[in-house]
Design an enzyme around this catalytic site. Structure first.
Site, PDB file in Angstrom:
ATOM      1  N   GLY A   1     -19.876   0.353  -7.825  1.00  0.00           N
ATOM      2  CA  GLY A   1     -19.161   1.351  -8.620  1.00  0.00           C
ATOM      3  C   GLY A   1     -18.156   2.084  -7.923  1.00  0.00           C
TER       4      GLY A   1
ATOM      5  N   ASP B   1      -8.976  -3.328  -9.375  1.00  0.00           N
ATOM      6  CA  ASP B   1      -9.148  -2.375  -8.414  1.00  0.00           C
ATOM      7  C   ASP B   1      -8.512  -2.264  -6.862  1.00  0.00           C
ATOM      8  OD1 ASP B   1     -10.348  -0.637  -9.765  1.00  0.00           O
ATOM      9  OD2 ASP B   1     -12.444  -0.851  -9.041  1.00  0.00           O
TER      10      ASP B   1
ATOM     11  N   GLY C   1     -16.383  -1.866  -3.413  1.00  0.00           N
ATOM     12  CA  GLY C   1     -16.618  -2.518  -2.140  1.00  0.00           C
ATOM     13  C   GLY C   1     -15.910  -3.611  -2.070  1.00  0.00           C
ATOM     14  N   GLY C   2     -16.104  -4.505  -2.913  1.00  0.00           N
ATOM     15  CA  GLY C   2     -15.429  -6.035  -2.978  1.00  0.00           C
ATOM     16  C   GLY C   2     -13.915  -5.882  -2.953  1.00  0.00           C
TER      17      GLY C   2
ATOM     18  N   LYS D   1     -14.022   3.716  -2.823  1.00  0.00           N
ATOM     19  CA  LYS D   1     -13.228   3.974  -3.867  1.00  0.00           C
ATOM     20  C   LYS D   1     -13.900   5.118  -4.837  1.00  0.00           C
ATOM     21  CE  LYS D   1     -12.285   1.517  -7.348  1.00  0.00           C
ATOM     22  NZ  LYS D   1     -13.035   2.541  -8.402  1.00  0.00           N
TER      23      LYS D   1
END
Length: 291
Positions: A105, A143, A108-109, A16
C-alpha cells in the site's frame, strides 16, 4: 561492495503515502476514481542503471526475497516501454535495491518503475520531461505518474490527474507493516457501500497538529475492507495510536502499511523504535525531491 556502487545512474524510489483516500466513483471499465493527498516518505528503494549488452535486472536488499518468484518485474516492463517509445534498443544493467515491503500500500512497485524510467531517461540520453514519462507510465500502473515526480500532490481520476498539494508544514511520519501482503484488487472487491465526496482542503497548514486535525475529518475508504481481510492492520493502527506524540494514524493505500503523523521526524523515529520487532517499520521525514 554493493552492485549499485558502480551504477552510472541511480534514482531513489520513495514510499508513496496516501494521507487520505476517498473512492469517489467507478468508470465503465471497472477502474475506481479516487481523491487523495499523497506524500513521499524518506523510506525508499533505489534503482541503479548502467550500460549493458542486453536488458537485465538484479534484485538485492532486505526485501528482495519477496520478488524472487516474480517472472517479469515492473521495472523491466517500464524499461522496455521507454525503449520502444524512444525508438532505441533496451540495453542496460538494472539493479533494484529493495527496502520497502512488497504489496503493502505504499506504491513500492510503482515507485521502482518510476525510478527506473528516470534513471534510464538519463542513462540513454532520452531527455524526456516528467510529464512525458508520466504519460508513458500510466498504462503500466495508475500510481506511477505520481511517483515520477515523487513530490506531494493531490491525486484524482484513477491516479493520473495530478495537482499541486496544499502547502505542507514540516512533520514526521512513521510507517509500519505487519508483514502481511495485501493485493489491491482484493481490497477493492471487499469494499462495500457507496462512494465518498472529494475532500475540501485549505491552501495549507501552519503546523503538523493542524494538518492532522483536518485529515482526521477525512478517511481511507479502503481501510475497513483491508481490516476485514487482514486483521493485523487493526493491531498496527492501535499500536500507532498508542505512541506518545502520535497526532494521527491511518492506513495508506490498500494496506497493509499504516502511517502515523508526528510533530517532528525525530519523534517519528523514536516511535518506530518502540514498535514490535517483527513488523517492518520506519520513521523519519518526507522525501526531498531531487535529492
Amino acid at each position: 561492495m554493493s552492485v549499485l556502487a558502480e551504477a552510472e545512474a541511480r534514482q531513489a524510489a520513495p514510499a508513496k503515502v496516501n494521507l487520505f483516500l476517498h473512492v469517489t466513483g467507478r468508470r465503465a471499465d471497472g477502474y475506481h476514481l479516487l481523491d487523495s493527498l499523497v506524500v513521499f516518505a524518506g523510506a525508499a528503494d533505489a534503482v541503479g542503471a548502467s550500460a549493458g549488452a542486453g536488458l537485465a535486472l538484479t534484485v538485492q536488499g532486505p526485501e528482495a526475497g519477496a520478488l524472487a518468484a516474480e517472472p517479469d518485474n515492473l521495472v523491466l516492463r517500464a524499461a522496455r516501454a521507454l525503449a520502444a517509445a524512444a525508438g532505441i534498443e533496451a540495453h542496460a544493467a538494472l539493479v533494484l535495491d529493495k527496502a520497502l515491503p512488497v504489496a503493502s500500500g505504499i506504491g513500492g512497485g510503482s515507485a521502482d518503475a518510476a525510478a527506473a524510467l528516470r534513471a534510464l531517461n538519463a542513462l540513454w540520453g532520452v531527455g524526456w520531461s516528467e510529464a512525458r514519462l508520466a504519460e508513458l507510465a500510466l498504462p503500466l500502473g495508475a500510481d506511477i505518474p505520481a511517483c515520477i515526480a515523487s513530490r506531494p500532490c493531490r491525486m484524482g481520476g484513477v491516479g493520473e490527474v495530478l495537482a499541486p498539494a496544499p502547502m505542507l508544514p514540516p512533520f514526521g511520519i512513521l510507517l509500519a507493516n505487519p508483514r502481511v501482503a495485501l493485493a489491491t484488487p482484493a481490497v477493492f472487491r471487499a469494499r462495500g457501500g457507496g462512494f465518498s465526496r472529494p475532500a475540501s482542503l485549505p491552501g495549507g497548514w501552519a503546523d503538523a497538529a493542524a494538518l492532522a486535525r483536518d485529515l482526521a475529518a477525512l478517511g481511507n475508504d479502503l481501510e475497513a475492507p483491508a481490516m476485514r481481510l487482514c486483521p493485523p492492520v487493526t493491531e498496527v493502527l492501535a499500536a500507532l495510536r498508542g505512541l506518545p506524540g502520535c497526532l494521527l494514524a491511518r492506513m495508506s493505500g490498500s494496506g497493509a502499511t499504516c502511517f502515523a503523523i508526528f510533530a517532528t521526524p525525530g519523534a517519528a523515529q523514536q516511535g518506530a523504535a518502540a514498535l514490535p520487532g517483527g513488523w517492518w517499520r520506519w520513521g523519519g521525514g518526507l522525501h526531498e525531491a531531487g535529492g
